[in-house]
Design an enzyme around this catalytic site. Sequence first.
Site, PDB file in Angstrom:
ATOM      1  N   ASN A 155       0.801  -1.227   0.000  1.00 50.10           N
ATOM      2  CA  ASN A 155       0.000   0.000   0.000  1.00 50.10           C
ATOM      3  C   ASN A 155       0.835   1.280   0.000  1.00 50.10           C
ATOM      4  OD1 ASN A 155       0.704  -0.653   2.643  1.00 50.10           O
ATOM      5  ND2 ASN A 155      -1.140   0.272   3.501  1.00 50.10           N
ATOM      6  N   GLU A 253       4.457  -4.841  12.099  1.00 52.93           N
ATOM      7  CA  GLU A 253       3.556  -3.686  11.900  1.00 52.93           C
ATOM      8  C   GLU A 253       2.359  -4.216  11.133  1.00 52.93           C
ATOM      9  OE1 GLU A 253       4.109  -0.735  13.057  1.00 52.93           O
ATOM     10  OE2 GLU A 253       6.185  -0.987  13.675  1.00 52.93           O
ATOM     11  N   CYS A 287      -3.042   1.396   6.625  1.00 55.99           N
ATOM     12  CA  CYS A 287      -3.141   0.797   7.966  1.00 55.99           C
ATOM     13  C   CYS A 287      -3.632   1.817   8.978  1.00 55.99           C
ATOM     14  CB  CYS A 287      -1.794   0.237   8.388  1.00 55.99           C
ATOM     15  SG  CYS A 287      -0.494   1.474   8.398  1.00 55.99           S
ATOM     16  N   GLU A 462       9.091   1.136  14.953  1.00 57.19           N
ATOM     17  CA  GLU A 462      10.078   1.526  13.961  1.00 57.19           C
ATOM     18  C   GLU A 462      10.107   3.033  13.821  1.00 57.19           C
ATOM     19  OE1 GLU A 462       9.002  -1.092  10.800  1.00 57.19           O
ATOM     20  OE2 GLU A 462       7.560   0.288   9.940  1.00 57.19           O
TER      21      GLU A 462
END
Length: 494
Positions: A155, A253, A287, A462
């Site tokens: 994405n 993630e 997300c 991250e």
Amino acid sequence: MTQRAARRFANWISGAWRGANGPELERRDPASGAVVSLFRDSTADDVDAAVSSAMAAFKAGWSAASGAERAAVLANAADNIRLEIEELAYFEMAESGKPARQARLEIERSAMLWDYAATQARSVTGDSFGQLGGNYFAVTVREPLGVAAIITPWNFPFLIVSQKLPFALAAGCAAVVKPSELTSATALLLGPILKDAGLPDGVLNIITGLGRSCGDALLHHPSVDMISFTGSTTVGKHAMRVGADGLKKVSLELGGKNAHIVMADADLDAALDAALHGAFLNAGQSCNQGSRLLLQSSIAEDFTRKLVDYASRISVGDTRAEGVLVGPIINKQQYDKIVRYIANGREEGATLALGGTHREEGEVRFVDPTIFTGVQRHMRIAREEIFGPVLSILSFDTIEEAVSLANDSVYGLSAGLWTANVTAAMNATRAINAGTIWINTYLDGPPELPFGGVGESGIGREVGRLGVEEFMDIKTVQIRSGGYASRWIGSAVV
Ligand code: NAD
């Protein structure tokens, strides 16, 4: 940006293009159906070549390079990314179907991550312990973990690899990157970009292929020391299970079903824009999508009316056309899933306030911005990640109720809150289970700030200083400078 002839890619191993053995895969532009790129579904042997190359380069010197040397490479890479922005933005747009302007912005934002990681390469520190007594002293030293397997989704392809790779390299790790089979080109272009930046051959290896073949072989490779994965929660759990068997460090993630809360006292014009951006950016394939909009009851009707009005005027269509904000859906599987959720929202009794319309012409598929009102917390469209331009609106009376709705999710990636009341904002910030809370803003993300989720949204962080530390281990060094006092054997042996 005009359509180009399809480009055939090889894997990038040991600083050069290297053909892979598996069958050829093709990626078509979701906005036109034209073939954009061709590459291989790498076999276990190809994966092994990549990991072996990384392992050798790690040992050959990258792990021992100074922070200054690593920083120089990363800063050069940031410059080279900016020089290659048109090439990178073209493939980012053509493989994923995002608007050209958005693709360029994402490359620019990615370059900033490389800049920032360069600063961090020189700033890694450990601790010192000078209070242990007498001449007893200790330090902790951060050391690179080794070979990092970096697996990324489709994405935000270049942005997400840039949230991981420069931080892994800043830490002194070597890497094997496996981008999504739907959007592999921009990660592959990093190979020559980093070679030109001065990265020693083998420190970065990039392999293409399907998740179940190439990705899985990479997860299982015994010489991989760390798995850094971004993607769906289902595959993330699989990566964690495989990592557990090999006792590898795993950072995940994953998905989200993020609550975007608007209180009556907020700057409602700003909140309106943010709600649209949060819901429909990248055709909702994000997300961090603010997919659950929680509106305080007293403003819900008016806010929804304006939201529907603006959303109805968002232009949907071919990515290359000026002014298009919502492009096509990435592939048939994702399109069918979104269409099913729209039907499901209706069946469960939510009111379709906008959209619900969609079209499929050959390989090209669009879903118009869709807004459901009267959504209840038990409905599937309020609980499950749809990953499309579908917004569920729920209403609440008190901030406590809003927090309870926000937390009624297995996910915990991010949340937004719009209010002028600082006390309410701070209390809600503490109470909401999410890795990121945006107050009076949404989707900001400077490179200094760590990012990650709780619950089924993932494990680990991250970006930021922590982004480098994720790729490092700690070694504890204990020193007695005044002689070894204890005599264990001395008392027992005469
Ligand atoms: P996905 O899980 O299908 O694929 C992600 C990557 O994993 C791809 O490279 C794929 O090839 C690989 N993969 C698939 N099966 C594998 C296997 N068995 N072994 C090893 N690798 C395998 O996800 P996707 O559809 O590409 O991306 C969408 C998902 O990603 C959404 O759930 C979204 O929320 C999530 N996402 C999360 C973040 C975040 O930062 N939290 C960011 C972007 C996307």
